[in-house]
Write an enzyme that holds these catalytic residues in place. Structure first.
Site, PDB file in Angstrom:
ATOM      1  N   ASN A  12      23.114  43.697  35.080  1.00 48.74           N
ATOM      2  CA  ASN A  12      24.381  44.339  35.445  1.00 48.74           C
ATOM      3  C   ASN A  12      25.259  44.295  34.206  1.00 48.74           C
ATOM      4  O   ASN A  12      25.787  43.247  33.851  1.00 48.74           O
ATOM      5  CB  ASN A  12      25.022  43.572  36.613  1.00 48.74           C
ATOM      6  CG  ASN A  12      26.409  44.080  36.950  1.00 48.74           C
ATOM      7  OD1 ASN A  12      26.844  45.109  36.416  1.00 48.74           O
ATOM      8  ND2 ASN A  12      27.109  43.377  37.821  1.00 48.74           N
ATOM      9  N   LYS A  14      28.093  45.511  33.741  1.00 46.59           N
ATOM     10  CA  LYS A  14      29.533  45.478  34.029  1.00 46.59           C
ATOM     11  C   LYS A  14      30.270  46.440  33.092  1.00 46.59           C
ATOM     12  O   LYS A  14      29.725  47.499  32.756  1.00 46.59           O
ATOM     13  CB  LYS A  14      30.057  44.039  33.951  1.00 46.59           C
ATOM     14  CG  LYS A  14      29.255  43.101  34.860  1.00 46.59           C
ATOM     15  CD  LYS A  14      29.884  41.753  35.072  1.00 46.59           C
ATOM     16  CE  LYS A  14      28.989  40.918  36.000  1.00 46.59           C
ATOM     17  NZ  LYS A  14      29.547  39.602  36.309  1.00 46.59           N
ATOM     18  N   HIS A  99      29.483  44.231  44.921  1.00 43.29           N
ATOM     19  CA  HIS A  99      29.598  43.123  43.958  1.00 43.29           C
ATOM     20  C   HIS A  99      30.911  42.385  44.202  1.00 43.29           C
ATOM     21  O   HIS A  99      31.926  43.003  44.536  1.00 43.29           O
ATOM     22  CB  HIS A  99      29.536  43.665  42.529  1.00 43.29           C
ATOM     23  CG  HIS A  99      29.363  42.568  41.518  1.00 43.29           C
ATOM     24  ND1 HIS A  99      30.409  41.791  41.099  1.00 43.29           N
ATOM     25  CD2 HIS A  99      28.252  42.085  40.899  1.00 43.29           C
ATOM     26  CE1 HIS A  99      29.945  40.890  40.237  1.00 43.29           C
ATOM     27  NE2 HIS A  99      28.654  41.040  40.103  1.00 43.29           N
ATOM     28  N   GLU A 101      33.065  41.314  42.280  1.00 40.61           N
ATOM     29  CA  GLU A 101      34.204  41.804  41.495  1.00 40.61           C
ATOM     30  C   GLU A 101      34.822  43.046  42.144  1.00 40.61           C
ATOM     31  O   GLU A 101      36.033  43.251  42.082  1.00 40.61           O
ATOM     32  CB  GLU A 101      33.741  42.083  40.046  1.00 40.61           C
ATOM     33  CG  GLU A 101      33.473  40.767  39.307  1.00 40.61           C
ATOM     34  CD  GLU A 101      32.416  40.824  38.221  1.00 40.61           C
ATOM     35  OE1 GLU A 101      32.030  41.925  37.796  1.00 40.61           O
ATOM     36  OE2 GLU A 101      31.967  39.734  37.806  1.00 40.61           O
ATOM     37  N   GLU A 171      24.965  36.111  45.175  1.00 44.23           N
ATOM     38  CA  GLU A 171      25.709  35.730  43.978  1.00 44.23           C
ATOM     39  C   GLU A 171      26.901  34.868  44.374  1.00 44.23           C
ATOM     40  O   GLU A 171      27.954  35.401  44.761  1.00 44.23           O
ATOM     41  CB  GLU A 171      26.225  36.982  43.253  1.00 44.23           C
ATOM     42  CG  GLU A 171      25.135  37.913  42.781  1.00 44.23           C
ATOM     43  CD  GLU A 171      25.583  38.754  41.596  1.00 44.23           C
ATOM     44  OE1 GLU A 171      24.896  38.720  40.576  1.00 44.23           O
ATOM     45  OE2 GLU A 171      26.629  39.421  41.679  1.00 44.23           O
ATOM     46  N   GLY A 177      29.686  34.281  35.702  1.00 44.36           N
ATOM     47  CA  GLY A 177      30.386  34.272  34.424  1.00 44.36           C
ATOM     48  C   GLY A 177      31.010  32.940  34.079  1.00 44.36           C
ATOM     49  O   GLY A 177      31.827  32.846  33.157  1.00 44.36           O
ATOM     50  N   SER A 215      25.203  33.318  36.363  1.00 49.61           N
ATOM     51  CA  SER A 215      24.860  32.502  35.194  1.00 49.61           C
ATOM     52  C   SER A 215      23.366  32.237  35.052  1.00 49.61           C
ATOM     53  O   SER A 215      22.963  31.150  34.648  1.00 49.61           O
ATOM     54  CB  SER A 215      25.646  31.182  35.206  1.00 49.61           C
ATOM     55  OG  SER A 215      27.045  31.440  35.125  1.00 49.61           O
TER      56      SER A 215
HETATM   57  P1  13P Z   1      26.713  36.366  34.949  1.00 48.22           P
HETATM   58  O1  13P Z   1      25.204  36.374  34.784  1.00 48.22           O
HETATM   59  O2  13P Z   1      27.429  36.781  33.718  1.00 48.22           O
HETATM   60  O3  13P Z   1      27.184  35.087  35.554  1.00 48.22           O
HETATM   61  O4  13P Z   1      27.037  37.520  36.038  1.00 48.22           O
HETATM   62  C1  13P Z   1      26.339  37.549  37.218  1.00 48.22           C
HETATM   63  C2  13P Z   1      26.658  38.809  37.930  1.00 48.22           C
HETATM   64  O5  13P Z   1      27.773  38.999  38.407  1.00 48.22           O
HETATM   65  C3  13P Z   1      25.608  39.828  38.032  1.00 48.22           C
HETATM   66  O6  13P Z   1      25.966  40.849  38.906  1.00 48.22           O
END
Ligand code: 13P
Length: 255
Positions: A12, A14, A99, A101, A171, A177, A215
């Site tokens: 992803n 982002k 997601h 976010e 997740e 992150g 992560s």
């Molecule tokens: P990270 O791997 O940067 O923690 O992000 C995970 C994520 O949100 C994947 O969709």
């Protein structure tokens, strides 16, 4: 999508990328023999403007691609929205929906995530349905209740045949992150519960792939992927570096 095909590793990206940077990253990924090995399927989910670049670069290649969000509407007066059919026209196979976010910053609800999941399926693509609890919810002992509500709202909107075609991504919000990954035991505990929800929907759905995200890095991927109900990963930060993403894909090979 069935877990029987092996591990599924999805990057992803982002809000990252540039035409030149993507070209280099995709070139490095395609140059590796890891992605052609049987037992692992890899894909990248990119910002909408890069779908055309992925179509040009990845058509007929072992690396799949997709988008990170989709409109809950088919078409109409919805300025700024992107419809599933538009994404599918570029040859995309996957769309991330729900997601954390998007839920946190864009007001997505379980109901809108269910609607988006249907739009993606109707357009012939695979929705990657994201669920996961916040730190406050985990500390309050609400993890099971939260992920159950999130997944069941989506499953309730789908027929058995549709449900068998989704991918689920667990997740935990506190692991995204932050460099703070769930332990493999924590992940497996939730994944086993999600598997029981899938089984309760129907035997045809029990083998839906359930990815872990939060992560995931080269040094913890093999351990996470060795868990019985972890069928792959949804990778954020580490998907932006070819060597890291490939190492995570490689960790999926022998699991
Ligand atoms: P990270 O791997 O940067 O923690 O992000 C995970 C994520 O949100 C994947 O969709």
């Amino acid at each position: 999508m069935s877990r029987k095909a092996g591990k599924l590793v999805v990057g992803n990206w982002k809000l990252h990328g540039s035409l030149a940077g993507n070209e280099a990253l995709l070139g490095d990924l395609l140059a590796s023999p890891v992605l052609s090995a049987p037992g692992v399927t890899a894909a990248v989910c990119v910002p909408f403007p890069y779908l055309a670049q992925c179509q040009a670069r990845l058509s007929g290649q072992v690396l799949g691609f997709g988008a990170q969000d989709v409109s809950a509407h088919v078409n109409g007066a919805f300025t700024g929205e992107v419809a599933a059919q538009m994404i599918a026209e570029f040859g995309a196979k996957f769309v991330i929906v729900g997601h954390s976010e998007r839920r946190a910053y864009h007001g997505e609800t379980d109901a809108s995530v269910a609607a988006k999941t249907l739009r993606v399926l109707d357009a012939g693509m695979t929705p990657i349905v994201c669920i996961g609890e916040t730190l406050a919810e985990r500390e309050a002992g609400e993890t099971t209740a939260v992920v159950t509500r999130q997944l069941e709202t989506v499953l309730a909107a789908l027929t058995l045949e549709q449900a068998a075609k989704i991918v689920v991504a667990y997740e935990p919000v506190w692991a995204i992150g932050t460099g703070k990954t769930a332990t493999s035991a924590q992940a497996q505990e939730v994944h086993a519960h999600l598997r029981s929800l899938l089984r309760a929907k129907g035997e045809a759905v029990v083998d839906v792939a359930v990815l872990y995200g939060g992560s995931v890095k080269p040094d913890n991927a093999a351990e996470l992927f060795s868990m019985a109900d972890v069928d792959g990963g949804l990778i954020g930060g580490a998907a932006l570096k070819a060597a890291d993403f490939l190492a995570i894909c490689e960790a999926g090979l022998s699991r």
